[in-house]
Design a protein around this motif. Structure first.
Motif, mmCIF file in Angstrom:
data_model
loop_
_atom_site.group_PDB
_atom_site.id
_atom_site.type_symbol
_atom_site.label_atom_id
_atom_site.label_comp_id
_atom_site.label_asym_id
_atom_site.label_seq_id
_atom_site.Cartn_x
_atom_site.Cartn_y
_atom_site.Cartn_z
ATOM 1 N N GLN A 138 7.819 -2.814 1.973
ATOM 2 C CA GLN A 138 7.158 -1.637 2.522
ATOM 3 C C GLN A 138 7.959 -1.074 3.685
ATOM 4 O OE1 GLN A 138 3.273 -2.298 4.196
ATOM 5 N NE2 GLN A 138 2.534 -0.325 3.494
ATOM 6 N N GLY A 181 3.409 10.556 8.206
ATOM 7 C CA GLY A 181 2.693 11.175 7.111
ATOM 8 C C GLY A 181 3.129 12.598 6.821
ATOM 9 N N LEU A 241 7.497 2.066 6.373
ATOM 10 C CA LEU A 241 6.566 3.070 6.873
ATOM 11 C C LEU A 241 7.325 4.309 7.333
ATOM 12 C CD1 LEU A 241 4.184 0.753 8.935
ATOM 13 C CD2 LEU A 241 3.912 1.539 6.586
ATOM 14 N N GLU A 242 6.693 5.460 7.165
ATOM 15 C CA GLU A 242 7.252 6.730 7.607
ATOM 16 C C GLU A 242 6.117 7.634 8.053
ATOM 17 O OE1 GLU A 242 7.371 8.980 3.252
ATOM 18 O OE2 GLU A 242 9.241 8.367 4.209
ATOM 19 N N GLY A 285 -0.564 4.132 0.591
ATOM 20 C CA GLY A 285 -1.189 4.781 1.725
ATOM 21 C C GLY A 285 -2.335 3.907 2.222
ATOM 22 N N GLU A 286 -3.071 4.413 3.157
ATOM 23 C CA GLU A 286 -4.185 3.636 3.695
ATOM 24 C C GLU A 286 -5.264 3.480 2.640
ATOM 25 O OE1 GLU A 286 -7.156 3.601 7.592
ATOM 26 O OE2 GLU A 286 -5.724 5.235 7.273
ATOM 27 N N GLU A 308 0.838 -1.199 0.000
ATOM 28 C CA GLU A 308 0.000 0.000 0.000
ATOM 29 C C GLU A 308 0.872 1.247 0.000
ATOM 30 O OE1 GLU A 308 -2.588 -0.128 3.300
ATOM 31 O OE2 GLU A 308 -3.939 -1.618 2.438
#
Length: 286
Positions: free
Chosen positions: A196, A201, A198-199, A185-186, A183
């Motif tokens: 993936q 927003g 994550l960081e 984003g959500e 993904e």
């Protein structure tokens, strides 16, 4: 250790010490597991010739000042001959010369001058030259050594891959889940074959979405619809056109203001002239 081994005790101790040095030198190869550590090790090897040159210059100056001091007519216990003078200057260069011995050199002024000159050349000049050389070499070599460290790490991985069992490597690949869509984003499903990360927003805010999405079939017989922006021109070209139009409008407004100001100024000048002429005519009639 028994009395029969006393003759070889020193040799055994030296060889044991050498073996420990070799053992820990081999442990340096583990730095390849960390790219920055590997780059640091390689840079250290590259700047080592600079250190060797500096040490050669230091030992040359020790020999020069040792011979010159031993030839002086003023004698001192620490500078009585060439060997003793060289040893004293070596202690001065590494900061191990006793400070009390400098007080005994007050009566030997030429030896004191030699010691001061040697300190200036070695401790102040050569040490700073070495620091400047190392800084220049480090700044010019770091990027290349960092890339070389990555290449060395990849070479080690390729060499060790044949020793890995297929079942273990298969489990590793399955744990990566490369066949699952990641993904962006959500609720925004992306492409498979990704890892993936994550960081937050608010770390890289974007006002415009750079990903273009089209729905429907991917068959070459049914091409994607043309983008409206591409049909009428890119967004950058449209902004340039709007900017040019706005500049032209502002120029026209400025020209109208200039013309209006000139007309107002001419009318005021004519009114003042008519008033002055009327006042002159009235005075003459009186």
């Amino acid at each position: 250790m028994g009395p029969a081994a006393r003759d070889v005790r020193d040799v055994y101790a030296f060889l044991s010490m050498l073996a420990m040095f070799c053992y820990f030198a081999l442990l340096v190869d583990f730095s390849a597991l960390f790219v920055r550590c590997s780059a640091f090790v390689m840079i250290s090897g590259q700047v080592l010739p600079e250190l060797v040159l500096m040490l050669g210059a230091v030992f040359y100056l020790i020999l020069v000042f040792g011979c010159a001091t031993s030839a002086s007519s003023e004698k001192s216990s620490d500078f009585s001959n060439i060997a003793q003078s060289a040893l004293s200057f070596f202690q001065i260069s590494i900061g191990m010369y006793p400070a009390e011995n400098f007080h005994s050199l007050k009566e030997s002024r030429w030896i004191m001058v030699m010691c001061v000159g040697f300190t200036v050349l070695v401790v102040i000049f050569l040490s700073n030259v070495l620091i400047a050389q190392i800084i220049g070499a480090y700044s010019s070599l770091y990027d290349r050594m960092l890339g070389l460290a990555r290449l060395n790490r990849m070479a080690i991985i390729c060499d060790s891959m044949p020793a890995v069992r297929r079942s273990r490597f298969r489990r590793f690949v399955e744990a990566l889940r490369l066949d699952e869509r990641m993904e962006f984003g959500e609720g925004d499903v992306g492409l498979p074959g990704c890892i993936q990360i994550l960081e937050p927003g608010n770390l890289n805010p974007t006002n415009q979405d750079a990903i273009m999405r089209f729905g429907g079939s991917t068959s070459p017989k049914m091409p994607w619809p043309e983008d409206e922006e591409d049909a009428s021109g890119s967004l950058a070209e449209r902004l340039d056109n709007l900017t040019k139009i706005w500049k032209k409008a502002m120029r026209r407004i400025e020209k109208k203001r200039d013309k209006g100001g000139r007309r107002d100024g001419s009318s005021s000048v004519s009114e003042s002239r008519s008033r002055s002429s009327s006042s002159v005519n009235s005075d003459s009639s009186q």
